[in-house]
Motif scaffolding. Structure first.
Motif, PDB file in Angstrom:
ATOM      1  N   GLY A  42       0.789  -1.220   0.000  1.00 39.22           N
ATOM      2  CA  GLY A  42       0.000   0.000   0.000  1.00 39.22           C
ATOM      3  C   GLY A  42       0.822   1.271   0.000  1.00 39.22           C
ATOM      4  N   SER A  43       2.104   1.167   0.357  1.00 38.93           N
ATOM      5  CA  SER A  43       2.951   2.363   0.407  1.00 38.93           C
ATOM      6  C   SER A  43       3.741   2.570  -0.889  1.00 38.93           C
ATOM      7  CB  SER A  43       3.916   2.285   1.600  1.00 38.93           C
ATOM      8  OG  SER A  43       4.867   1.257   1.404  1.00 38.93           O
ATOM      9  N   HIS A  44       3.496   1.750  -1.892  1.00 32.42           N
ATOM     10  CA  HIS A  44       4.164   1.863  -3.187  1.00 32.42           C
ATOM     11  C   HIS A  44       3.107   1.827  -4.281  1.00 32.42           C
ATOM     12  CE1 HIS A  44       7.283   0.558  -0.446  1.00 32.42           C
ATOM     13  NE2 HIS A  44       8.169   0.985  -1.320  1.00 32.42           N
ATOM     14  N   ASN A  45       3.519   2.109  -5.517  1.00 30.60           N
ATOM     15  CA  ASN A  45       2.554   2.046  -6.609  1.00 30.60           C
ATOM     16  C   ASN A  45       3.140   1.516  -7.916  1.00 30.60           C
ATOM     17  OD1 ASN A  45       4.059   4.348  -7.187  1.00 30.60           O
ATOM     18  ND2 ASN A  45       2.353   5.373  -8.174  1.00 30.60           N
ATOM     19  N   VAL A  46       4.399   1.107  -7.918  1.00 25.49           N
ATOM     20  CA  VAL A  46       5.014   0.557  -9.129  1.00 25.49           C
ATOM     21  C   VAL A  46       5.682  -0.763  -8.781  1.00 25.49           C
ATOM     22  CG1 VAL A  46       6.778   0.883 -10.920  1.00 25.49           C
ATOM     23  CG2 VAL A  46       5.395   2.822 -10.173  1.00 25.49           C
ATOM     24  N   LEU A  47       5.421  -1.768  -9.611  1.00 21.12           N
ATOM     25  CA  LEU A  47       6.097  -3.046  -9.466  1.00 21.12           C
ATOM     26  C   LEU A  47       6.691  -3.432 -10.811  1.00 21.12           C
ATOM     27  CD1 LEU A  47       4.094  -5.192 -11.033  1.00 21.12           C
ATOM     28  CD2 LEU A  47       2.908  -5.208  -8.855  1.00 21.12           C
ATOM     29  N   HIS A  48       7.570  -4.425 -10.800  1.00 20.27           N
ATOM     30  CA  HIS A  48       8.129  -4.973 -12.030  1.00 20.27           C
ATOM     31  C   HIS A  48       7.559  -6.379 -12.174  1.00 20.27           C
ATOM     32  CE1 HIS A  48      10.862  -1.622 -11.467  1.00 20.27           C
ATOM     33  NE2 HIS A  48      11.084  -1.720 -12.753  1.00 20.27           N
ATOM     34  N   LEU A  49       6.710  -6.564 -13.192  1.00 25.86           N
ATOM     35  CA  LEU A  49       6.050  -7.836 -13.435  1.00 25.86           C
ATOM     36  C   LEU A  49       6.874  -8.652 -14.418  1.00 25.86           C
ATOM     37  CD1 LEU A  49       3.467  -9.625 -13.125  1.00 25.86           C
ATOM     38  CD2 LEU A  49       2.632  -8.489 -15.213  1.00 25.86           C
ATOM     39  N   ALA A  50       7.205  -9.881 -14.028  1.00 27.67           N
ATOM     40  CA  ALA A  50       7.951 -10.785 -14.898  1.00 27.67           C
ATOM     41  C   ALA A  50       7.021 -11.876 -15.404  1.00 27.67           C
ATOM     42  CB  ALA A  50       9.125 -11.399 -14.143  1.00 27.67           C
ATOM     43  N   THR A  51       6.986 -12.030 -16.724  1.00 27.67           N
ATOM     44  CA  THR A  51       6.227 -13.092 -17.369  1.00 27.67           C
ATOM     45  C   THR A  51       7.192 -13.840 -18.281  1.00 27.67           C
ATOM     46  OG1 THR A  51       5.590 -11.652 -19.214  1.00 27.67           O
ATOM     47  CG2 THR A  51       4.078 -11.760 -17.341  1.00 27.67           C
ATOM     48  N   CYS A  52       6.740 -14.969 -18.819  1.00 25.88           N
ATOM     49  CA  CYS A  52       7.626 -15.731 -19.688  1.00 25.88           C
ATOM     50  C   CYS A  52       6.812 -16.491 -20.720  1.00 25.88           C
ATOM     51  CB  CYS A  52       8.448 -16.716 -18.850  1.00 25.88           C
ATOM     52  SG  CYS A  52       9.831 -17.425 -19.763  1.00 25.88           S
ATOM     53  N   ARG A  53       7.318 -16.513 -21.927  1.00 23.09           N
ATOM     54  CA  ARG A  53       6.730 -17.321 -22.998  1.00 23.09           C
ATOM     55  C   ARG A  53       7.877 -18.089 -23.633  1.00 23.09           C
ATOM     56  NH1 ARG A  53       3.497 -14.702 -27.925  1.00 23.09           N
ATOM     57  NH2 ARG A  53       5.299 -13.357 -27.776  1.00 23.09           N
ATOM     58  N   GLY A  54       7.738 -19.412 -23.625  1.00 27.71           N
ATOM     59  CA  GLY A  54       8.844 -20.235 -24.111  1.00 27.71           C
ATOM     60  C   GLY A  54      10.060 -19.986 -23.233  1.00 27.71           C
ATOM     61  N   SER A  55      11.156 -19.639 -23.842  1.00 30.55           N
ATOM     62  CA  SER A  55      12.369 -19.339 -23.075  1.00 30.55           C
ATOM     63  C   SER A  55      12.659 -17.842 -23.039  1.00 30.55           C
ATOM     64  CB  SER A  55      13.566 -20.089 -23.676  1.00 30.55           C
ATOM     65  OG  SER A  55      13.771 -19.672 -25.009  1.00 30.55           O
ATOM     66  N   GLU A  56      11.668 -17.021 -23.404  1.00 28.71           N
ATOM     67  CA  GLU A  56      11.872 -15.572 -23.449  1.00 28.71           C
ATOM     68  C   GLU A  56      11.182 -14.883 -22.270  1.00 28.71           C
ATOM     69  OE1 GLU A  56      10.333 -11.985 -26.213  1.00 28.71           O
ATOM     70  OE2 GLU A  56      11.228 -13.674 -27.276  1.00 28.71           O
ATOM     71  N   PRO A  57      11.966 -14.448 -21.268  1.00 30.39           N
ATOM     72  CA  PRO A  57      11.371 -13.722 -20.145  1.00 30.39           C
ATOM     73  C   PRO A  57      11.118 -12.261 -20.508  1.00 30.39           C
ATOM     74  CG  PRO A  57      13.717 -13.968 -19.795  1.00 30.39           C
ATOM     75  CD  PRO A  57      13.384 -14.683 -21.083  1.00 30.39           C
ATOM     76  N   ARG A  58      10.184 -11.660 -19.778  1.00 31.32           N
ATOM     77  CA  ARG A  58       9.861 -10.244 -19.981  1.00 31.32           C
ATOM     78  C   ARG A  58       9.565  -9.639 -18.620  1.00 31.32           C
ATOM     79  NH1 ARG A  58       7.385  -7.506 -24.349  1.00 31.32           N
ATOM     80  NH2 ARG A  58       6.360  -5.605 -23.685  1.00 31.32           N
ATOM     81  N   ALA A  82       0.369 -11.613 -24.107  1.00 38.90           N
ATOM     82  CA  ALA A  82       0.666 -12.760 -24.971  1.00 38.90           C
ATOM     83  C   ALA A  82       1.370 -13.830 -24.137  1.00 38.90           C
ATOM     84  CB  ALA A  82       1.539 -12.325 -26.145  1.00 38.90           C
ATOM     85  N   ASN A  83       2.282 -13.411 -23.281  1.00 34.61           N
ATOM     86  CA  ASN A  83       2.967 -14.360 -22.402  1.00 34.61           C
ATOM     87  C   ASN A  83       1.985 -15.023 -21.452  1.00 34.61           C
ATOM     88  OD1 ASN A  83       5.243 -13.393 -23.647  1.00 34.61           O
ATOM     89  ND2 ASN A  83       6.210 -12.607 -21.795  1.00 34.61           N
ATOM     90  N   LEU A  84       1.078 -14.240 -20.846  1.00 33.75           N
ATOM     91  CA  LEU A  84       0.129 -14.774 -19.870  1.00 33.75           C
ATOM     92  C   LEU A  84      -0.835 -15.783 -20.492  1.00 33.75           C
ATOM     93  CD1 LEU A  84      -0.700 -11.593 -17.780  1.00 33.75           C
ATOM     94  CD2 LEU A  84       0.646 -13.582 -17.065  1.00 33.75           C
ATOM     95  N   ARG A  85      -1.170 -15.596 -21.778  1.00 30.10           N
ATOM     96  CA  ARG A  85      -2.043 -16.564 -22.439  1.00 30.10           C
ATOM     97  C   ARG A  85      -1.372 -17.932 -22.518  1.00 30.10           C
ATOM     98  NH1 ARG A  85      -3.739 -11.999 -25.132  1.00 30.10           N
ATOM     99  NH2 ARG A  85      -2.195 -12.081 -26.785  1.00 30.10           N
ATOM    100  N   GLU A  86      -0.057 -17.931 -22.649  1.00 26.71           N
ATOM    101  CA  GLU A  86       0.695 -19.189 -22.750  1.00 26.71           C
ATOM    102  C   GLU A  86       1.111 -19.728 -21.382  1.00 26.71           C
ATOM    103  OE1 GLU A  86       4.977 -20.466 -24.489  1.00 26.71           O
ATOM    104  OE2 GLU A  86       3.626 -19.480 -25.902  1.00 26.71           O
ATOM    105  N   ASN A  87       1.405 -18.817 -20.449  1.00 30.60           N
ATOM    106  CA  ASN A  87       1.954 -19.240 -19.161  1.00 30.60           C
ATOM    107  C   ASN A  87       1.514 -18.227 -18.099  1.00 30.60           C
ATOM    108  OD1 ASN A  87       3.525 -19.875 -16.927  1.00 30.60           O
ATOM    109  ND2 ASN A  87       5.451 -19.994 -18.061  1.00 30.60           N
ATOM    110  N   GLY A  88       0.619 -18.628 -17.220  1.00 31.62           N
ATOM    111  CA  GLY A  88       0.090 -17.723 -16.195  1.00 31.62           C
ATOM    112  C   GLY A  88       1.002 -17.513 -15.002  1.00 31.62           C
TER     113      GLY A  88
END
Length: 126
Positions: A42-58, A82-88
Motif C-alpha cells: 500500500g505504500s508503493h505504486n510501481v512493481l516490475h512484473l515478470a512473465t515468460c513465454r517459451g524461453s523468453e522472459p519479460r 501474450a505471455n500470460l495466455r501461454e503461461n500464467g
C-alpha cells in the motif's frame, strides 16, 4: 485467495545476520506478516512484473493498487498478455531506493511468485 508463506532464517543465515549486527524477528505470526506485506504494498505504486513465454522472459514496470495481498494491474495489453495466455506463472518485485555505499544491508523490497488472472474492464471479478 493469496497464500502467504512466512520466511524463516536457517541457522547459517542467522549467524551471518548476527555477524553484521542485523536483528531478525524471532517469530512473527502469519497475520502480522500479512499486515506488514499489505502495508508495504500500500505504500508503493510501481512493481516490475515478470512473465515468460517459451524461453523468453519479460519484465515490465507497471502501476498497481492492492486490496490486502491481492494486487491489481491496469494495462493496455502488449507482450506481457501474450505471455500470460501461454503461461500464467508470474513474479513481481518492488524495491525501495538503496544506497549500498551507506548501508550495504539496507535493501528493502518484496518479491512475489504466483499465477495471474486476467479480466477485461466489463468483467466482474470477485
Amino acid at each position: 485467495m493469496p497464500k502467504l508463506i512466512v520466511p524463516h532464517a536457517n541457522e547459517r543465515q542467522k549467524e551471518v545476520f548476527k555477524k553484521f549486527n542485523i536483528t531478525l524477528l524471532d517469530s512473527i505470526s502469519e497475520t502480522e506478516f500479512e499486515e506488514e506485506v499489505s502495508n508495504y504494498l500500500g505504500s508503493h505504486n510501481v512493481l516490475h512484473l515478470a512473465t515468460c513465454r517459451g524461453s523468453e522472459p519479460r519484465s515490465t514496470p507497471l502501476e498497481y493498487f492492492n486490496n490486502g495481498l491481492t494486487v491489481y494491474i491496469f494495462s493496455e495489453g502488449g507482450g506481457k498478455f501474450a505471455n500470460l495466455r501461454e503461461n500464467g506463472n508470474v513474479c513481481y518485485s518492488i524495491a525501495d531506493p538503496y544506497e549500498p555505499e551507506k548501508n550495504y544491508f539496507g535493501a528493502i523490497g518484496l518479491q512475489v511468485w504466483g499465477v495471474a488472472s486476467t479480466f477485461k474492464r466489463n468483467d466482474n471479478p470477485e
